[in-house]
Design a protein around this motif. Structure first.
Motif, PDB file in Angstrom:
ATOM      1  N   MET A   1       0.853  -1.178   0.000  1.00 40.27           N
ATOM      2  CA  MET A   1       0.000   0.000   0.000  1.00 40.27           C
ATOM      3  C   MET A   1       0.895   1.235   0.000  1.00 40.27           C
ATOM      4  O   MET A   1       1.838   1.332   0.766  1.00 40.27           O
ATOM      5  CB  MET A   1      -0.903  -0.031   1.242  1.00 40.27           C
ATOM      6  CG  MET A   1      -1.702   1.198   1.436  1.00 40.27           C
ATOM      7  SD  MET A   1      -2.816   1.293   2.874  1.00 40.27           S
ATOM      8  CE  MET A   1      -2.681  -0.221   3.729  1.00 40.27           C
ATOM      9  N   SER A   2       0.556   2.193  -0.865  1.00 41.23           N
ATOM     10  CA  SER A   2       1.353   3.415  -0.950  1.00 41.23           C
ATOM     11  C   SER A   2       1.113   4.292   0.283  1.00 41.23           C
ATOM     12  O   SER A   2       0.104   4.175   0.982  1.00 41.23           O
ATOM     13  CB  SER A   2       0.994   4.186  -2.216  1.00 41.23           C
ATOM     14  OG  SER A   2      -0.226   4.891  -2.059  1.00 41.23           O
ATOM     15  N   ARG A  42     -10.978   1.068   4.175  1.00 45.26           N
ATOM     16  CA  ARG A  42      -9.773   0.254   3.989  1.00 45.26           C
ATOM     17  C   ARG A  42      -9.244   0.431   2.570  1.00 45.26           C
ATOM     18  O   ARG A  42      -9.973   0.798   1.664  1.00 45.26           O
ATOM     19  CB  ARG A  42     -10.061  -1.219   4.257  1.00 45.26           C
ATOM     20  CG  ARG A  42     -11.078  -1.803   3.295  1.00 45.26           C
ATOM     21  CD  ARG A  42     -11.596  -3.172   3.739  1.00 45.26           C
ATOM     22  NE  ARG A  42     -12.654  -3.640   2.870  1.00 45.26           N
ATOM     23  CZ  ARG A  42     -13.911  -3.237   2.915  1.00 45.26           C
ATOM     24  NH1 ARG A  42     -14.283  -2.347   3.798  1.00 45.26           N
ATOM     25  NH2 ARG A  42     -14.813  -3.719   2.084  1.00 45.26           N
ATOM     26  N   ALA A  43      -7.966   0.115   2.410  1.00 41.46           N
ATOM     27  CA  ALA A  43      -7.369   0.100   1.073  1.00 41.46           C
ATOM     28  C   ALA A  43      -7.992  -1.053   0.306  1.00 41.46           C
ATOM     29  O   ALA A  43      -8.426  -2.049   0.888  1.00 41.46           O
ATOM     30  CB  ALA A  43      -5.861  -0.073   1.181  1.00 41.46           C
ATOM     31  N   ASP A  44      -8.041  -0.909  -1.023  1.00 42.03           N
ATOM     32  CA  ASP A  44      -8.678  -1.921  -1.860  1.00 42.03           C
ATOM     33  C   ASP A  44      -7.847  -2.135  -3.111  1.00 42.03           C
ATOM     34  O   ASP A  44      -7.035  -1.294  -3.481  1.00 42.03           O
ATOM     35  CB  ASP A  44     -10.089  -1.452  -2.233  1.00 42.03           C
ATOM     36  CG  ASP A  44     -10.882  -2.515  -2.965  1.00 42.03           C
ATOM     37  OD1 ASP A  44     -11.182  -3.553  -2.348  1.00 42.03           O
ATOM     38  OD2 ASP A  44     -11.199  -2.301  -4.143  1.00 42.03           O
ATOM     39  N   ASP A  45      -8.087  -3.251  -3.759  1.00 43.45           N
ATOM     40  CA  ASP A  45      -7.353  -3.583  -4.977  1.00 43.45           C
ATOM     41  C   ASP A  45      -8.001  -2.999  -6.227  1.00 43.45           C
ATOM     42  O   ASP A  45      -7.592  -3.307  -7.337  1.00 43.45           O
ATOM     43  CB  ASP A  45      -7.222  -5.095  -5.123  1.00 43.45           C
ATOM     44  CG  ASP A  45      -8.570  -5.801  -5.218  1.00 43.45           C
ATOM     45  OD1 ASP A  45      -9.615  -5.115  -5.330  1.00 43.45           O
ATOM     46  OD2 ASP A  45      -8.579  -7.035  -5.179  1.00 43.45           O
ATOM     47  N   ALA A  46      -8.997  -2.171  -6.061  1.00 44.60           N
ATOM     48  CA  ALA A  46      -9.734  -1.515  -7.156  1.00 44.60           C
ATOM     49  C   ALA A  46     -10.639  -2.469  -7.915  1.00 44.60           C
ATOM     50  O   ALA A  46     -11.234  -2.104  -8.905  1.00 44.60           O
ATOM     51  CB  ALA A  46      -8.790  -0.792  -8.116  1.00 44.60           C
ATOM     52  N   GLU A  47     -10.790  -3.705  -7.462  1.00 43.32           N
ATOM     53  CA  GLU A  47     -11.650  -4.663  -8.141  1.00 43.32           C
ATOM     54  C   GLU A  47     -13.016  -4.811  -7.468  1.00 43.32           C
ATOM     55  O   GLU A  47     -13.928  -5.380  -8.040  1.00 43.32           O
ATOM     56  CB  GLU A  47     -10.963  -6.033  -8.207  1.00 43.32           C
ATOM     57  CG  GLU A  47      -9.668  -6.028  -8.999  1.00 43.32           C
ATOM     58  CD  GLU A  47      -9.856  -5.612 -10.452  1.00 43.32           C
ATOM     59  OE1 GLU A  47     -10.848  -6.038 -11.088  1.00 43.32           O
ATOM     60  OE2 GLU A  47      -9.020  -4.842 -10.949  1.00 43.32           O
ATOM     61  N   THR A  48     -13.154  -4.318  -6.257  1.00 40.42           N
ATOM     62  CA  THR A  48     -14.404  -4.435  -5.527  1.00 40.42           C
ATOM     63  C   THR A  48     -15.481  -3.589  -6.198  1.00 40.42           C
ATOM     64  O   THR A  48     -15.268  -2.398  -6.446  1.00 40.42           O
ATOM     65  CB  THR A  48     -14.225  -3.957  -4.071  1.00 40.42           C
ATOM     66  OG1 THR A  48     -13.201  -4.739  -3.460  1.00 40.42           O
ATOM     67  CG2 THR A  48     -15.515  -4.086  -3.280  1.00 40.42           C
ATOM     68  N   PRO A  49     -16.635  -4.193  -6.520  1.00 39.26           N
ATOM     69  CA  PRO A  49     -17.723  -3.390  -7.093  1.00 39.26           C
ATOM     70  C   PRO A  49     -18.252  -2.396  -6.050  1.00 39.26           C
ATOM     71  O   PRO A  49     -18.264  -2.683  -4.863  1.00 39.26           O
ATOM     72  CB  PRO A  49     -18.779  -4.420  -7.478  1.00 39.26           C
ATOM     73  CG  PRO A  49     -18.410  -5.681  -6.793  1.00 39.26           C
ATOM     74  CD  PRO A  49     -16.975  -5.591  -6.378  1.00 39.26           C
TER      75      PRO A  49
END
Length: 98
Positions: A1-2, A42-49
């Motif tokens: 995570m950045s 929370r941080a996410d992988d950008a794939e969560t709808p």
């Protein structure tokens, strides 16, 4: 995570201590994504709808969190992109402006 995502998660946790009633996603260009939902932030992988997604540059997002950029103005000038219902995005904008 950045570091940018970590700092944004921390700032959003303070503004949304109980999470968000629906699934909201914040995409920060070239950094990553954050999810706010009833379970928290929370941080996410950008794939969560998501029910609503707000996308912006790091500078725009930091400005919104810092109070120097108005979310509605950012949207109107094209610096903030919206995917989802405007009403839900406005609820998020109010949380960011706190």
């Amino acid at each position: 995570m950045s570091k940018v995502i970590a700092a944004a998660v921390e700032a959003l946790e303070k503004r949304l201590p109980e999470g968000f009633p629906q699934v909201a996603k914040f995409v920060i260009h070239d950094e990553g994504a954050i999810i706010a939902d009833p379970q928290g932030v929370r941080a996410d992988d950008a794939e969560t709808p998501a029910d609503v997604t707000l996308s912006a540059s790091r500078e725009t997002f930091e400005g919104m969190l810092g109070g120097t950029v108005n979310p509605m103005s950012a949207y109107m000038t094209g610096k903030l992109k919206l995917d989802g219902p405007m009403g839900l995005a406005m609820q998020l904008g109010q949380a960011l402006a706190k």
